[in-house]
Design a protein around this motif. Structure first.
Motif: not given
Length: 89
Positions: A77-80, A82, A84
């Motif tokens: 998960y990215d910082d927002y 989401r 991937y």
């Protein structure tokens, strides 16, 4: 026979702790395969030699299957928040 049953139960319990890394899957598959092979070898009535042979064959087969079924991509998960795909460790 009781010793092999205890080992098989322990292997299944440890397999529940396995993650998606290739090493964990290989070791978990080997443990489950060895336990199952030992049980089948002992159940055939061949004595300790059959149980050891079954454990060896089952361990190798379980390791191969565990390694081959490792997922190729993991999710991060990215910082927002989401999702991937990334390469699994």
């Amino acid at each position: 026979m009781k010793k092999f049953l205890v080992l098989a139960v322990a292997a299944l319990a440890l397999a529940g702790c396995s993650s998606t890394s290739r090493t964990d899957r290989t070791l978990g598959g080997a443990a489950i395969g060895a336990g199952t092979g030992a049980l089948i070898g002992a159940a055939t009535g061949g004595g300790a030699n059959a149980a050891l042979t079954g454990a060896a064959i089952g361990g190798v087969a379980g390791a191969v299957v565990g390694n081959a079924t490792t997922p190729k991509h993991c999710v991060a998960y990215d910082d927002y928040g989401r999702r991937y795909r990334v390469a699994c460790p």
